[in-house]
Design a protein around this motif. Structure first.
Motif, PDB file in Angstrom:
ATOM      1  N   HIS A   1       0.826  -1.214   0.000  1.00 47.49           N
ATOM      2  CA  HIS A   1       0.000   0.000   0.000  1.00 47.49           C
ATOM      3  C   HIS A   1       0.856   1.259   0.000  1.00 47.49           C
ATOM      4  O   HIS A   1       0.447   2.298  -0.506  1.00 47.49           O
TER       5      HIS A   1
ATOM      6  N   GLU B   1       1.733   2.085  -3.734  1.00 49.95           N
ATOM      7  CA  GLU B   1       0.624   2.667  -4.487  1.00 49.95           C
ATOM      8  C   GLU B   1       0.123   3.961  -3.857  1.00 49.95           C
ATOM      9  O   GLU B   1      -0.421   4.831  -4.543  1.00 49.95           O
TER      10      GLU B   1
ATOM     11  N   LYS C   1       0.609   7.607  -5.081  1.00 49.78           N
ATOM     12  CA  LYS C   1      -0.236   8.210  -6.116  1.00 49.78           C
ATOM     13  C   LYS C   1      -1.335   9.078  -5.507  1.00 49.78           C
ATOM     14  O   LYS C   1      -2.021   9.798  -6.217  1.00 49.78           O
TER      15      LYS C   1
ATOM     16  N   VAL D   1      -6.057   6.104  -3.258  1.00 51.29           N
ATOM     17  CA  VAL D   1      -5.701   4.736  -3.635  1.00 51.29           C
ATOM     18  C   VAL D   1      -5.878   3.791  -2.445  1.00 51.29           C
ATOM     19  O   VAL D   1      -6.220   2.615  -2.609  1.00 51.29           O
TER      20      VAL D   1
ATOM     21  N   SER E   1      -8.931   1.348  -1.631  1.00 50.91           N
ATOM     22  CA  SER E   1      -9.175   0.121  -2.376  1.00 50.91           C
ATOM     23  C   SER E   1      -9.077  -1.121  -1.494  1.00 50.91           C
ATOM     24  O   SER E   1      -8.134  -1.260  -0.689  1.00 50.91           O
TER      25      SER E   1
END
Length: 252
Positions: free
Chosen positions: A25, A28, A31, A35, A38
């Motif tokens: 995590h 990602e 970004k 995000v 998710s």
């Protein structure tokens, strides 16, 4: 002179605060925080880089002699922290497992590792901060003691509400108070960036000291001193070396 020599040893504890290795995590999340909403990152485990960071930290704590001094390892009950705790402080032949891999090896000749809910990351909204079932963790990490877990499933994480920073701070205070009930004197705490930062903010009232966000697999070591029944000031070095693992005074 070691900071502990200035006080009676029964009134001091040495804490080695460790943030988990890089999780999937974290990669990602660069970004944007959206995000992290998710379900793909539920109970995020270590990334390949995170595993390498754990291996590197293990070598450091072994080479500087710290591994032999620690009486107890406390870890947040999340996959990435469990992997980090076993990987850094477990016995030789340790395994940083996730569900689809083989079970973790026993941590013979290593300190006990205990999972504690109080030192979890800021909870709510982000599936990466929701833990799995205790029975699953016990199967994957048999060397870790999960007796202090509040429930089989995660009843603390809320899908629609995120903990306030004050709530995280209050939880951090309860955690420090709980540490004083333990008889162990030298304790490693494997936790998360926000939680560890709030612990330091709780203990430190000197703005010149290093209370910045922990990097993945960073370790900072402090001595807490029980001077009274109330929390007092503390001091940390502005640049803590991972290899030398210096100790500075923290007053309780």
């Amino acid at each position: 002179m070691d900071a502990t020599t200035a006080y009676s040893l029964h009134r001091c504890k040495v804490l080695h605060l460790v943030r988990h290795g890089q999780g999937i995590h974290n990669v990602e999340g660069e970004k944007g925080n959206h995000v992290l909403l998710s379900d793909e990152f539920f109970d995020a485990h270590l990334s390949p880089l995170g595993r390498q960071q754990v291996d590197n930290l293990r070598k450091q704590v072994q080479s500087c002699g710290l591994a032999k001094k620690i009486d107890l390892v406390i870890t947040s009950p999340m996959s990435r922290t469990l992997q980090t705790a076993v990987g850094v402080f477990g016995s030789e032949g340790h395994s940083m497992t996730v569900k689809e891999e083989n079970g973790a090896k026993s941590t013979l000749n290593s300190p006990p590792i205990v999972a504690v809910e109080l030192c979890r990351e800021r909870m709510g909204l982000h599936p990466c901060d929701k833990r799995g079932s205790i029975s699953e963790y016990q199967s994957n990490f048999p060397a870790i003691d999960f007796k202090l877990a509040k429930s089989e499933d995660d009843i603390l994480w809320k899908a629609d509400t995120r903990e306030t920073m004050k709530e995280v701070t209050d939880r951090g205070k309860k955690f420090i108070e709980w540490l004083w009930t333990r008889q162990e004197k030298e304790i490693a705490v494997v936790s998360h960036g926000i939680f560890l930062q709030e612990i330091l903010h709780t203990l430190v009232n000197d703005p010149s000291m290093n209370t910045t966000r922990f990097q993945n697999c960073e370790i900072r070591s402090v001595v807490i001193v029980d001077r009274s029944s109330t929390m007092g000031s503390c001091h940390l070095p502005s640049d803590v070396s991972k290899e030398s693992v210096p100790r500075e005074e923290v007053s309780k």
